[in-house]
Design an enzyme around this catalytic site. Structure first.
Site, PDB file in Angstrom:
ATOM      1  N   GLU A  45       0.715  -1.283  -0.013  1.00  0.00           N
ATOM      2  CA  GLU A  45      -0.237   0.002  -0.299  1.00  0.00           C
ATOM      3  C   GLU A  45       0.719   1.270   0.085  1.00  0.00           C
ATOM      4  O   GLU A  45       2.050   1.175   0.646  1.00  0.00           O
ATOM      5  CB  GLU A  45      -0.896  -0.011   1.170  1.00  0.00           C
ATOM      6  CG  GLU A  45      -1.866   1.367   1.487  1.00  0.00           C
ATOM      7  CD  GLU A  45      -2.456   1.169   2.717  1.00  0.00           C
ATOM      8  OE1 GLU A  45      -3.377   1.778   2.887  1.00  0.00           O
ATOM      9  OE2 GLU A  45      -2.105   0.269   3.860  1.00  0.00           O
ATOM     10  N   LYS A 129      -8.696   4.169  -2.302  1.00  0.00           N
ATOM     11  CA  LYS A 129      -9.250   3.454  -1.209  1.00  0.00           C
ATOM     12  C   LYS A 129     -10.646   4.408  -0.900  1.00  0.00           C
ATOM     13  O   LYS A 129     -10.606   5.495  -0.765  1.00  0.00           O
ATOM     14  CB  LYS A 129      -8.286   3.616  -0.295  1.00  0.00           C
ATOM     15  CG  LYS A 129      -8.447   3.029   1.286  1.00  0.00           C
ATOM     16  CD  LYS A 129      -7.157   2.951   2.144  1.00  0.00           C
ATOM     17  CE  LYS A 129      -7.433   2.442   3.344  1.00  0.00           C
ATOM     18  NZ  LYS A 129      -6.220   2.265   4.010  1.00  0.00           N
ATOM     19  N   CYS A 163      -5.497  -2.272   2.147  1.00  0.00           N
ATOM     20  CA  CYS A 163      -5.377  -2.577   3.770  1.00  0.00           C
ATOM     21  C   CYS A 163      -6.916  -2.679   4.327  1.00  0.00           C
ATOM     22  O   CYS A 163      -7.478  -3.776   4.010  1.00  0.00           O
ATOM     23  CB  CYS A 163      -5.116  -1.201   4.120  1.00  0.00           C
ATOM     24  SG  CYS A 163      -4.210  -1.087   5.877  1.00  0.00           S
TER      25      CYS A 163
END
Length: 325
Positions: A45, A129, A163
């Protein structure tokens, strides 16, 4: 349909806030993976070029100067500094999934983004994200549903989440419903988690849940915290070694369609590991639980996903509308 290939995943730290050097480091791993026969490589990430650890260990006011540094190290896909990465995918005939800090259109805006590059060196997709986790809200703008996509590649239908959003059941189901068979889940090492929280184990549980529920392969890549990162933050956080050092903070590895780990994962240690992926192994487990078919009730459940890109403004010329009447 029944593709077989070797995949690689990397567990390492970026060259902190240095895009050019971090990409150069990534290319070293890409070359090594290709030389070992890998057709797909996963990176952590926001690997390009660092994670905002200051959000967790400084006050928002203290961290503000670091936010500016991160923005200056954020990239757009067309930036010249990014081109060696695309060229490496083509030169080494390998698919790349890598996280980065993406500059938004608004000055100072940053997204936590995963990009997918095919083996021809073409950017075929990116995922922003959806919800920055906890203290991350001090840094990143939320993505939207337009990037919840699965991409048809030479190694199979591929999707990715960053994540904590691998905990989001509806986001994961959205990818599964599009035929995902290869999932890239990338993370950062998080030593500042609560004392009773085993980050490495939590990463493994999330990956296993997605693989077991969807009967697919999950490839996990997690970053580490280098001495360079700690040294950079030491002036503002004198006890940085204490707060950013902890065992079981990073897990990278491969999970099969049965939810089991394939081979030996990397726990905290840096390196690159490999696994042979055979997508035909996704078939038999679905005889028991196919949540996209016989093991669901879509007459009862109805998931609707807004895949329209977020519009920040809509211009309406009332005068023109009046004249048309």
């Amino acid at each position: 349909m029944f593709k077989k290939f070797k995949a690689a995943t990397v567990q390492t730290a970026p060259v902190f806030l240095d895009v050019e050097k971090t990409i150069a480091k990534a290319i070293i791993f890409i070359k090594e993976a290709s030389n070992n026969g890998a057709q797909l490589i996963a990176f952590p990430e926001v690997f390009i070029a660092g994670y905002p650890y200051w959000n967790w260990i400084m006050t928002p006011v203290q961290g503000s100067q670091w936010y500016e540094k991160l923005y200056k190290a954020a990239v757009k896909m067309e930036d010249e500094v990014m081109q060696p990465l695309f060229q490496a995918a083509k030169d080494y005939n390998i698919h790349i999934v890598i996280g980065l800090n993406e500059r938004g259109d608004s000055f100072g805006e940053i997204y936590n983004t995963n990009i997918i590059i095919d083996n021809q060196g073409k950017l075929i997709g990116k995922h922003r994200k959806l919800v920055p986790t906890w203290a991350e809200k001090l840094t990143w703008t939320s993505g939207d549903g337009s990037s919840l996509k699965v991409y048809d590649t030479e190694v199979g239908p591929l999707g990715t989440l960053a994540c904590g959003e691998n905990t989001n059941t509806l986001a994961r189901f959205t990818l599964l419903a599009q035929g995902e068979l290869v999932h890239i889940a990338n993370y950062i090492s998080l030593p500042v988690a609560p004392p009773d929280y085993n980050m490495a184990e939590a990463i493994k549980i999330r990956a296993a849940a997605h693989s077991f529920e969807g009967k697919l392969f999950t490839i996990v890549s997690c970053s580490t915290i280098s001495e360079e990162i700690k040294e950079a933050l030491r002036e503002d956080v004198p006890n940085v070694d204490e707060v950013l050092t902890r065992k079981n903070s990073a897990f990278s590895g491969f999970i099969g369609p049965n939810g089991a780990v394939i081979g030996e994962p990397l726990i905290d240690e840096e390196g690159i590991i490999y696994a042979d992926i055979d997508l035909s192994k996704c078939i038999q487990p679905k005889q028991m639980h196919d949540i996209l078919g016989h093991y669901n009730r879509f007459d009862i459940f109805d998931l609707r996903v807004n895949t329209a890109p977020t519009r920040k403004i809509t211009f309406i010329n009332d005068h023109d509308e009046f004249n048309k009447k």
